[in-house]
Write an enzyme that holds these catalytic residues in place. Structure first.
Site, mmCIF file in Angstrom:
data_model
loop_
_atom_site.group_PDB
_atom_site.id
_atom_site.type_symbol
_atom_site.label_atom_id
_atom_site.label_comp_id
_atom_site.label_asym_id
_atom_site.label_seq_id
_atom_site.Cartn_x
_atom_site.Cartn_y
_atom_site.Cartn_z
ATOM 1 N N CYS A 91 0.827 -1.205 0.000
ATOM 2 C CA CYS A 91 0.000 0.000 0.000
ATOM 3 C C CYS A 91 0.870 1.267 0.000
ATOM 4 O O CYS A 91 1.492 1.570 -1.009
ATOM 5 C CB CYS A 91 -0.972 -0.057 1.188
ATOM 6 S SG CYS A 91 -2.368 1.083 1.036
ATOM 7 N N HIS A 149 -3.594 -5.415 1.350
ATOM 8 C CA HIS A 149 -2.856 -5.647 2.582
ATOM 9 C C HIS A 149 -2.799 -7.111 2.973
ATOM 10 O O HIS A 149 -3.660 -7.591 3.731
ATOM 11 C CB HIS A 149 -3.543 -4.890 3.737
ATOM 12 C CG HIS A 149 -3.348 -3.420 3.721
ATOM 13 N ND1 HIS A 149 -2.392 -2.790 4.476
ATOM 14 C CD2 HIS A 149 -4.007 -2.453 3.037
ATOM 15 C CE1 HIS A 149 -2.463 -1.486 4.266
ATOM 16 N NE2 HIS A 149 -3.432 -1.246 3.407
ATOM 17 N N GLU A 163 -0.914 -8.510 5.081
ATOM 18 C CA GLU A 163 -0.670 -8.666 6.527
ATOM 19 C C GLU A 163 -1.973 -8.597 7.317
ATOM 20 O O GLU A 163 -2.023 -8.962 8.478
ATOM 21 C CB GLU A 163 0.343 -7.631 7.021
ATOM 22 C CG GLU A 163 -0.202 -6.246 7.332
ATOM 23 C CD GLU A 163 -0.565 -5.431 6.099
ATOM 24 O OE1 GLU A 163 -0.544 -5.993 4.987
ATOM 25 O OE2 GLU A 163 -0.892 -4.238 6.253
#
Lengths: 744, 81, 237
Positions: free
Chosen positions: C86, C203, C205
């Site tokens: 990002c 994302h 994560e």
């Protein structure tokens, strides 16, 4: 030099209040002192109209670590950790400048949390607007949502829930209430206290400018045609600066070098200085020449009253200055020494060594005026509480009413709003917005927290006492549905002009009802906010006491969500349905009315229901839970199907209400009711558990099929494809904004 | 010396903000406004001996930081004062 | 295996990347401050999401000049695996470590929601454990994820198989409806010519545990473990 009436009026002070100031000081105040009194004695800072009533709220409990009086409240969540939380309003600025008003509201509440030593991990917001048909309202909505998103997303705290309501009374007075929760170690909560003579006072954060001067006095006054003049009082927020401040402050707090810390919010440097002094029983002396300034030629008056954002006031332990300065330098912030703690209990402001203001701290805080304003039951009330269903003509056919309600902005999906909020940052969010209470896990433990903010302003309008109780019940029921035991609450009381006896009566009754409900449900209030004067040209908002409730989920693996889980589950309705339509969304949407009496509430029954929900979640017996609110049972059933692809079929007994029987059965908003689903083979177990707990319960149907089917006494009244209903519900609010692209 | 830097999107880059602004102007009755492109404007107060030096410095600032050469172009004006 | 997660002032998702590497994947992770000049022996470098420098001027425009970026460039030049997530992807673009630029989402709003991305190439350190065409459910959260590059650059990216992730439907079809932000060719992530630097807007994560909604992102982290343990993409230090 006696101040003349015009000057006093501009400062929001009465002649009586001015005389008191003269008496307290033993002399006339300087102009700077007048400014200081004007903001500290404003409604927003002093709570002068509300204190006598707020004192009656229950604020203690075995889990309460910090009650009202500090920057935020705190409750013990176990394992040595605390949840630090509060809700605050930023209503008036959000009407004047929606984006910045909302953004700085978010900034303000976040500071209130990290100033206590807690890392903020979740945001919620409770918003009220006029009708979406109005282009100006749409612009306000767009601006407010963009502002909350802009600030919250940038600083990296997820917005995990909240509520949005629409009613014409909010057109000129939108409500923007923001809730924030953070986590800290239970024994590391930091207070906003100044103590220890000679300890240095530091200022850190953004430079001080002329923005927001008299913001506190603006928040304490109605809007009228002189609105344009008040425009400069709206501040501009800088979430990047606040992110730096947040990280730096949390790092400084680890070093144990601080005596106390407070953020500069309403009434800026003035408020933080005298409040910290008051709490510590000490004096604070500062020299404004040392205050970092963004503009040239600022007077002491301007510096003391500025509401420039993202600034903190710190009291550092003597000898530890270097540790503090070093950490702030790492974050490219400059902590500036501007004064010290004294023993004389006074707030002393110097300008290049010359004293320009000297006031005993208690005069500005504990000894600020307290009013017991006159109250009178409003004239509208008796008539408004009368509801004759016969006078309403023919009721809508159930399937048309269902569609009308699903598309109504108060009920329809708010996804257009919350998809603009980052609700996943920090990877703690277990239940995303739009699904009931927001739920975040606490990574340091195996626990989770369920959070909800609720209030039905129509109920409060029709019966402030009961309406406020219903708000407490609804918010706590929402967290219980997720499996959270309610352990603390914060409130944001949004009302009109307290100098009108009818408004004061609404306020007093609401606080009374809220207190009774919190006691019955064993939920202490740890702090909150009062926003008065939400009126334009004499027309007040619906009285809106918002409750923010925190629920503790002992096991983060046992979170219960709103949606049905699989075909074949049995749908059980917990609670009792009564023939009640007063103050309902149906009446509002179909007839444009706010009439009748709000639903009855049995607090003992409500408590038993909540205990059952928490127990059922912990054991895994309850697979989904959704409380009945606006739109009643039919809406609850439909919503529980959305986003699952699973339909439902239910059959319920009809309620007696003449030819409104079907409407009342499906769309009545009786309190203390929750729709849950259980595995078929465990239905009997749940019913037995409910019976034992004294909670009325009945199996009303099953999950499955691709349609939403509802029958009353075996007679089919609704049979609609799920896809069609879900489309109506999910696109309604979006469709108001499609053609119109507001430029934030 | 004051340098003014005007940063604009390259013509080939789609500008939804400019489009939205144009639409809003149309709803306000300005149908004669055909197209809007949105850009950025910077004012640099520079200690420089001459306008040329100020322009050169501003140009460096623009090329290195103020404009992204992939999507933006820039031009510079210097106040002779 | 050691992960270095760079922290710029204003980074927000550094803790999330750290948590994924350290707690979910069980590897060694360290947060590296942007003013540091050493990556402390990391095997993988992550530039996380957030709002570095408030996104002021342009996303990533100021962060690219941070002292640590020299080390990151050196690490990448030596072949080490670098993942830009990002805002991290935006920093890599501004630094010229990846081609192209980011514009505002065409919807002109921030978008936070789960999307589906299709894995286009499996010969990068972050997709080595994926199957070609695998569809992953990963969240996005951005206001400026509209990838743009000049036509000849886009052609080159496509020709060189440098497009690594594309926005797609759940069944893997690349359609306009599946594109949340207007990105050219539904591009969600790309790599550099030497295929060791990858940037993506979604994302991963945030998608490492089912509890938070999806575990599809974990495979990006597992991939780099696999790739490094097979001796590929180690940085020449």
């Amino acid at each position: 030099m006696t101040m003349d009436d015009q000057v006093l009026e501009r400062h929001g002070l009465t002649r009586d209040e001015y005389n008191r100031i003269v008496e307290m000081l033993g002399r006339e105040p300087t102009f700077t002192e007048l400014g200081i009194f004007s903001v500290m004695w404003s409604e927003h800072c002093s709570y002068k109209s509300s204190r006598v009533h707020l004192k009656t709220l229950p604020t203690t409990g075995r889990r309460v670590l910090q009650g009202p009086g500090e920057n935020a409240g705190a409750v013990d969540i176990g394992d040595g950790y605390a949840a630090v939380f509060k809700i605050e309003s930023h209503n008036h600025p959000s009407f004047i400048e929606p984006y910045q008003g909302a953004a700085t509201g978010v900034g303000g509440i976040i500071r209130d949390i990290f100033t206590m030593g807690a890392r903020p991990i979740a945001l919620l917001n409770s918003l009220r607007f006029g009708s979406l048909e109005d282009p100006l309202v749409r612009r306000t909505v767009s601006g407010v949502v963009a502002g909350i998103a802009g600030y919250g997303n940038s600083i990296g705290i997820p917005t995990v829930g909240g509520e949005i309501g629409f009613d014409d009374s909010y057109t000129g007075n939108p409500l923007v209430n923001v809730f924030c929760l953070g986590i800290s170690r239970a024994d590391d909560i930091i207070k906003g206290t100044a103590s220890g003579a000679g300890n240095p006072v530091y200022y850190v954060g953004a430079k001080t400018g002329r923005d927001g001067i008299h913001g506190a006095t603006m928040a304490s006054a109605e809007f009228d045609e002189k609105l344009e003049e008040k425009r400069p009082a709206v501040q501009v927020g800088d979430p990047f600066m606040e992110k730096l401040l947040l990280e730096a402050c949390l790092e400084v707090m680890q070093t144990d070098a601080l005596v106390g810390i407070q953020d500069m919010g309403a009434a800026g440097l003035t408020c933080s200085t005298c409040e910290m002094g008051s709490r510590g029983g000490a004096g604070v002396e500062i020299d404004v020449a040392n205050v970092p300034q963004r503009e040239t030629g600022m007077t002491p008056y301007e510096i003391m009253l500025s509401e420039s954002q993202e600034r903190m006031l710190l009291v550092v332990k003597k000898g530890r200055e270097h540790d503090v300065e070093r950490i702030f330098e790492k974050w490219d912030l400059h902590a500036v020494h501007i004064g010290q703690v004294t023993t004389d209990g006074k707030m002393r402001v110097k300008d290049r060594g010359e004293v320009v203001a000297e006031i005993p701290n208690p005069c500005l805080t504990d000894e600020a005026p307290v009013y017991r304003r006159p109250m009178q039951e409003p004239a509208y009330l008796r008539e408004a509480r009368r509801l004759s269903l016969d006078s309403l003509g023919q009721p809508l056919v159930a399937r048309d009413a269902l569609r009308a309600l699903l598309a109504a902005p108060n009920v329809a999906s708010k996804r257009w709003v919350y998809r603009q909020y980052d609700h996943m940052v920090r990877t703690n969010t277990l239940v995303v917005p739009g699904m009931g209470a927001g739920v975040v896990r606490v990574k340091e433990t195996h626990r989770a927290l369920a959070l909800s903010t609720d209030c039905n302003g129509r109920f409060v309008y029709l019966d402030p006492y009961r309406g406020a109780q219903l708000a407490v019940a609804e918010a706590s029921r929402n967290v219980a549905c997720a499996g959270g035991l309610p352990i603390g609450a914060t409130n944001c009381l949004n009302f009109g002009n307290p100098q009108k006896p009818e408004i004061m009566w609404q306020f007093a009754k609401a606080v009374e009802g809220m207190g009774a409900a919190c006691r019955a449900l064993d939920i202490p209030i740890t702090g909150g906010n009062v926003s008065l004067y939400n009126e334009t040209d004499g027309s007040a908002v619906l009285p809106t006491p918002v409750l923010g409730v925190v629920g503790l989920i002992e096991n983060a693996d046992r979170v219960v969500r709103r949606a049905f889980r699989e075909a074949g589950e049995v749908i059980v309705l917990l609670g009792e349905s009564r023939a009640e339509l007063g103050g309902s969304e149906y009446l509002h949407v179909v007839h444009g009315l706010i009439r009748g009496v709000p639903p009855a509430l049995d607090l003992e029954r409500e408590a038993a229901l909540q205990r059952l929900l928490v127990e059922g979640a912990a054991s895994g017996l309850i697979r989904s839970a959704h409380d009945c609110a606006e739109g009643g049972l039919a809406i609850t059933i439909a919503e529980s199907c959305f986003d699952t692809g699973l339909g439902a079929s239910i059959d319920v007994p009809g309620l007696e209400a003449g030819h409104f029987g079907d409407v009342v059965t499906l769309f009545g908003e009786s309190a203390s009711r929750v729709v849950v689903s259980v595995r078929a083979q465990q239905a009997a177990e749940l019913l037995a558990l409910a019976r034992k707990a004294g909670v009325p319960a009945a199996a009303i149907g099953t999950v499955g099929g691709g349609a939403v089917r509802m029958s009353i006494d075996g007679r089919s009244v609704i049979d609609a494809p799920l896809v069609e209903l879900e489309h109506l519900w999910s696109t309604s609010i979006e469709s108001f904004f499609e053609k119109q692209r507001a430029i934030a | 010396m004051r340098a003014r830097v005007f940063v604009t999107l390259k013509p080939s880059v789609f500008d939804p903000q400019g489009t939205t602004v144009a639409e809003a102007l149309h709803t306000l009755g300005y149908s004669s406004v055909k197209n809007v492109r949105q850009g950025k404007y910077f004012e640099l107060d520079i200690d420089a001996g001459s306008a040329d030096e100020a322009k050169r410095l501003a140009g460096e600032a623009a090329g290195k930081l103020l404009a992204n050469p992939v999507i933006e172009s820039y031009r510079i004006e210097v106040d002779s004062q | 295996m050691k992960f270095a997660v760079v922290v710029f002032p204003g980074s927000n998702c550094d803790h999330d990347a750290y948590y994924a590497a350290q707690h979910v994947l069980g590897q060694d992770a360290e947060l590296i401050w942007h003013k540091d000049t050493s990556l402390k022996g990391a095997d993988v470098v992550v530039l996380p999401g957030g709002f570095a420098h408030g996104d002021y001027l342009r996303t990533g425009a100021i962060a690219r000049f941070s002292p640590i970026m020299q080390e990151v460039q050196r690490f990448a030049a030596g072949g080490g695996p670098v993942l830009g997530i990002c805002n991290g992807f935006q920093v890599l673009l501004e630094a010229g470590m990846l081609p192209g630029a980011m514009l505002r989402n065409t919807v002109l709003q921030f978008r936070c929601e789960h999307v589906y991305v299709r894995v286009e190439q499996t010969d990068t350190p972050f997709t080595a454990a994926c199957a070609p065409g695998q569809v992953l459910r990963i969240p996005i959260a951005h206001g400026e994820g509209n990838y743009y590059a000049e036509p000849d650059v886009v052609d080159r990216l496509e020709h060189n198989r440098q497009v690594i992730f594309r926005y797609a439907t759940v069944s893997g079809d690349v359609t306009p409806a599946a594109n949340p932000n207007g990105s050219l060719n539904n591009i969600a992530g790309i790599c550099n010519e030497t295929r060791n630097v990858v940037g993506l807007m979604p994302h991963p994560e945030r998608a490492c545990e089912l509890a938070v909604g999806s575990a599809d992102g974990l495979v990006l982290f597992e991939s780099v473990l696999k790739a490094l343990s097979h001796g590929a993409f180690a940085s020449a230090r």
